[in-house]
Motif scaffolding. Structure first.
Motif, mmCIF file in Angstrom:
data_model
loop_
_atom_site.group_PDB
_atom_site.id
_atom_site.type_symbol
_atom_site.label_atom_id
_atom_site.label_comp_id
_atom_site.label_asym_id
_atom_site.label_seq_id
_atom_site.Cartn_x
_atom_site.Cartn_y
_atom_site.Cartn_z
ATOM 1 N N GLN A 50 0.822 -1.200 0.000
ATOM 2 C CA GLN A 50 0.000 0.000 0.000
ATOM 3 C C GLN A 50 0.863 1.260 0.000
ATOM 4 O OE1 GLN A 50 -3.703 0.196 2.096
ATOM 5 N NE2 GLN A 50 -3.367 -1.834 2.973
ATOM 6 N N VAL A 51 0.315 2.299 -0.620
ATOM 7 C CA VAL A 51 0.970 3.603 -0.647
ATOM 8 C C VAL A 51 -0.076 4.651 -0.291
ATOM 9 C CG1 VAL A 51 2.403 5.178 -2.006
ATOM 10 C CG2 VAL A 51 2.271 2.767 -2.640
ATOM 11 N N ASP A 52 0.258 5.546 0.615
ATOM 12 C CA ASP A 52 -0.648 6.646 0.942
ATOM 13 C C ASP A 52 -0.887 7.528 -0.266
ATOM 14 O OD1 ASP A 52 -1.040 6.016 3.515
ATOM 15 O OD2 ASP A 52 0.327 7.514 4.345
ATOM 16 N N LEU B 215 -7.361 2.537 -1.497
ATOM 17 C CA LEU B 215 -8.731 2.763 -1.058
ATOM 18 C C LEU B 215 -8.704 4.023 -0.204
ATOM 19 C CD1 LEU B 215 -11.522 1.391 -1.171
ATOM 20 C CD2 LEU B 215 -10.977 0.313 0.997
ATOM 21 N N MET B 216 -9.465 5.045 -0.612
ATOM 22 C CA MET B 216 -9.384 6.334 0.075
ATOM 23 C C MET B 216 -10.618 6.562 0.934
ATOM 24 S SD MET B 216 -7.840 8.337 -3.239
ATOM 25 C CE MET B 216 -8.857 7.354 -4.322
ATOM 26 N N ALA B 229 -16.429 7.139 4.968
ATOM 27 C CA ALA B 229 -16.833 6.358 3.796
ATOM 28 C C ALA B 229 -15.609 6.029 2.965
ATOM 29 C CB ALA B 229 -17.850 7.139 2.963
ATOM 30 N N ARG B 230 -15.623 4.856 2.351
ATOM 31 C CA ARG B 230 -14.506 4.474 1.508
ATOM 32 C C ARG B 230 -14.809 4.767 0.051
ATOM 33 N NH1 ARG B 230 -12.523 3.989 5.857
ATOM 34 N NH2 ARG B 230 -10.563 2.898 6.277
ATOM 35 N N VAL B 231 -13.802 5.259 -0.644
ATOM 36 C CA VAL B 231 -13.917 5.567 -2.066
ATOM 37 C C VAL B 231 -13.010 4.609 -2.828
ATOM 38 C CG1 VAL B 231 -13.726 7.336 -3.840
ATOM 39 C CG2 VAL B 231 -14.267 7.993 -1.481
ATOM 40 N N MET B 232 -13.623 3.749 -3.609
ATOM 41 C CA MET B 232 -12.842 2.827 -4.429
ATOM 42 C C MET B 232 -12.794 3.360 -5.855
ATOM 43 S SD MET B 232 -13.859 -0.996 -5.592
ATOM 44 C CE MET B 232 -13.435 -1.447 -7.262
ATOM 45 N N LEU B 233 -11.602 3.687 -6.306
ATOM 46 C CA LEU B 233 -11.401 4.058 -7.701
ATOM 47 C C LEU B 233 -11.071 2.780 -8.452
ATOM 48 C CD1 LEU B 233 -9.218 7.309 -7.844
ATOM 49 C CD2 LEU B 233 -11.348 6.880 -9.045
ATOM 50 N N PHE B 234 -11.843 2.477 -9.484
ATOM 51 C CA PHE B 234 -11.538 1.278 -10.263
ATOM 52 C C PHE B 234 -10.128 1.385 -10.825
ATOM 53 C CE2 PHE B 234 -15.056 -1.714 -11.092
ATOM 54 C CZ PHE B 234 -16.011 -1.151 -10.273
#
Lengths: 523, 523
Positions: A50-52, B215-216, B229-234
């Motif tokens: 993982q990378v921030d 995962l942001m 909330a988690r934001v998943m960018l494909f």
């Protein structure tokens, strides 16, 4: 603060790695982060890296600046590897880490060069939360008041920041160069640092918010290292068995040894781990305040002027006292109390129940406010101009502590089909372990009657374990496995323990055959 | 905005789970977080479960409030599971998710009930970054200016927030109830949303900062959902093959089918994936602007009044035009252009090179500024009072686009030992796929001469795939495997491709045997 010291015991690779990546081309056009992460995954032998987001934003620039040669600070997270920091290779800036022994009373911090694996500097300070309350109980009650938890967290974070700043200054290092922090503390102190609720820790059935803590960033905790630095809180096993003990196991290598060994850490609680590379068994029990600073008005922690060694001539019953730095006596520490009790017993001044014997104590015995007291240091020799005395109540308290300790040792060893007297190795952690005279502890039946060479004082294993996780991948990665591998034995619900405790409330024990090296007392 | 619609195609469990935990006791005193994480790990079948510090702080209260009955929103992260949200069971508050199709031109957002797995509402809006530049190239150049990247990021985040707010209001849902976001966009748009540098995406060798995004949290991106909330960018495969295509594969189920199928998404680029459950091959090539809105002054995107279907009587050469909503014609969309070209060819008005034939075009043919133009709609019938014309240059552009498309299809199928004409299933994504008449596309040799029933218009597969990841664990977990399983074929460095492109620049093809269903043109 000390000069750079190598950490010889760190085996295998550390957390700093340098990579020379193949620069991208039309034939090899994977993304910058993916290119570096592939190298990290291979290096760490993990499936994920993982990378921030913040580091990801810098990565294309960093990689191109160094011609795709890069120096990285890595770490491990629950599910794999982590890229904590990256800089163009050729940078001469140090990458540093901070190991923290987060004690209830005292905090010790060690600044480490992560790549050279050397200690850069070390410092210690009183836990600033002491202004709120001296012990865990007082602080937890305070934490339940509105704003109390936040205040306690702020106190310890401020303390860490102030001393981190000092450590970094002493090494001419920017605090931004600190990329990893490892913190080993008891369960309550760990919760207070993370700002986690502590209410249920001290209430039956004694439930922490968490035993495993998420890997946090310095920014999340308000710690003044690099904002993206990772803070690893050592996991605990329960309310009474915290990350400091897990760090202790790591430091003593209990989890790697073929032979079964025992680790004991004594404070208000006695925490004990028994095990080897196959299994680990742990328990903790109230040892009473006798072994900390809290015993009697003259009891204190080890410091200059404090009595740490006592000899009593069994013929003349003359006292020979040693104080730290040979200053006039102003109190007695835990190891001094054990020495004292052992010598009083061997000189026939207390009986097998730990009771002061008027017929042998002579003039030293006085009744103050209806209670028996023994003068250790007369007023004219004592630092404060007041005599130093120990009361029968103090001795009773010590008897309970030593009985609890032996009963704990007996219960945990018996549980595994062993006896305390057959342990191949016995590690004693902390200040207690460094100052205690095992022979005295054996004489009063507190420690088992093992050959003296089997006792190993280990010093600050909490700081040692935290340091190991900073400089050794293998060590940091072992932490969760150690924690998960521990079977915890609950003593509070153990009736056999209470019977053993009663049987151990004699010097050295109701069963004297267990202590062949202890001579019978003089009459 | 639509009413709640069930998502029937979501198989297996979703991301909301309810647990009734055994309350702690002296005999079972594991920590609150560990107790819940153990249940989550078992539920998800993973080794690790992470919990944010912020949620961890609330957990002891949440668990006790619900008597250890708890409703959780879960998700998956690189190395395992994730506890995104927890509430005492019995809460009647919805847990919602947002699927986002992050288009360069248009953004579509769908609000979903995560537990009932129903669509709550849907909306779309022009990508606000269009104020900076209409296309990827212009935005990337802008992003390189000081503050440019941050401004572009702010524009899209503001746009998402504004419309998320509207969606939530329409459902009387607090934005705090949105716990998961899945975003599928092309590589550049995904970078701009995350604030990642885009400079190298458009410069040889075309390197994105990242293909896999961390995962942001919504808070990290400034998105006004629940901060945790988690934001998943494909994830994407490269600069020219982004997360929107991965979402498309997910939606069409290409990665799960036994039979080999092909997915094509046409915009400025034609992006193609060929594969089955064993393997996936992808490539992308410039298809030219002909198939988007950009062809000629009359070209536009599908909208009311736009010509979407053309028929030309081969005998009389009379034009029969259909416009969207039957309004007076004001332009022609991509599918209309393909229809037009096919009909012009079949009526003998253009030759096999796509050139206008004066002998058959008659009065409709005019020379304007030295270039041949064909009038489609005379001034008196057109919406704007101006005639709608197509120029020879427009037709040339279409010929290049259709040739590129066929050459891409031929290259990727041949690469796997197949031919375009033997594909069992052919999925066409996006607006293009919904409006195109496959028979016309076959007639000009743009699509292979397959039985018509093998063509499947799939609609917005980007939004569909994003929605699937919100409501199906299996789908979300498949995303990384899909990405990792794709072999990308670089066309820019492929000389065979250029030869195939040249051979396809005829109607339907230099090799007419490949198009048995296309009749020879009238003379």
């Amino acid at each position: 603060m000390k000069a750079a010291v190598g950490l010889d015991h760190a085996q295998g690779p550390g957390w700093v790695a340098r990579f020379q990546l193949t620069p991208p081309s039309l034939q090899d056009n994977s993304a910058d982060a993916d290119r570096l992460c592939r190298a990290v995954r291979r290096e760490l032998g993990v499936d994920h890296c993982q990378v921030d987001l913040a580091l990801l934003k810098q990565l294309p620039g960093i990689l191109r600046e160094g011609g795709y040669a890069v120096r990285c600070v890595l770490f491990r997270d629950a599910g794999g590897g982590l890229l904590v920091h990256a800089a163009p290779d050729g940078t001469d800036a140090l990458a540093a880490g901070l190991a923290v022994d987060l004690g209830t009373t005292r905090v010790v911090m060690r600044l480490v060069d992560l790549e050279q694996r050397q200690v850069l500097a070390e410092t210690s300070f009183d836990n600033p939360q002491a202004t709120v309350g001296p012990d865990i109980l007082a602080r937890i009650h305070y934490a339940e008041q509105p704003g109390g938890l936040a205040h306690l967290q702020q106190l310890i974070v401020d303390g860490i920041n102030q001393h981190l700043d000092g450590l970094c200054r002493s090494c001419r290092l920017p605090t931004d160069a600190v990329h990893l922090l490892t913190v080993a503390g008891n369960t309550a102190m760990s919760h207070l640092l993370a700002g986690l609720p502590v209410r249920c820790i001290i209430r039956e059935p004694y439930i922490p918010a968490a035993n495993r803590f998420p890997l946090m960033t310095a920014a999340q905790l308000g710690i003044g290292a690099n904002p993206g630095a990772r803070v690893m809180l050592f996991p605990g096993v329960g309310s009474y068995f915290g990350g400091d003990l897990i760090a202790g196991i790591l430091q003593t290598g209990l989890h790697r040894r073929a032979e079964t060994a025992l680790l004991v850490d004594v404070g208000t609680n006695a925490e004990v781990v028994l095990g080897n590379r196959e299994w680990l068994m742990a328990c903790a029990g109230a040892a009473g305040p006798a072994l900390e600073g809290g015993v009697s008005r003259m009891g204190t922690t080890a410091a200059p002027g404090v009595i740490d060694r006592v000899r009593i001539d069994p013929e003349t019953r003359t006292f020979d006292l040693h104080t730290i730095e040979d200053l006039p006596p102003r109190g007695i520490c835990g190891s001094g109390v054990i020495d004292l009790a052992a010598q009083l017993y061997l000189a026939g001044m207390i009986d097998i129940r730990g009771k002061l014997r008027p017929e042998t104590c002579g003039d030293r015995l006085q009744t103050i406010e209806g209670a028996a007291h023994l003068t250790i240091v007369p007023a004219e020799v004592a630092a404060g101009g007041e005599p130093l005395r120990i009361s029968q109540a103090d001795l009773d308290s010590l008897m309970r502590s030593k009985a609890a300790m032996y009963a704990i040792l007996e219960t945990i060893t018996t549980g595994m089909g062993l006896t305390p007297e057959t342990l191949p190795a016995f590690f004693v952690a902390g200040t207690f372990g460094s100052f205690i005279d095992p022979q005295s502890a054996i004489a009063i039946g507190m420690l088992p009657d093992l050959p003296l060479e089997r006792f190993h004082p280990m010093g600050n294993t909490s700081l040692g374990g935290a340091t190991l996780a900073l400089v050794s991948r293998e060590a940091a990665t072992a932490v969760d496995a150690i924690r998960d591998g521990i079977t915890y034995m609950e003593l509070n619900v153990n009736q056999t323990f209470m019977n053993r405790f009663s049987a151990a409330k004699f010097i050295p024990h109701t069963d004297t055959s267990r202590f062949p090296s202890v001579p019978p007392p003089r009459r």
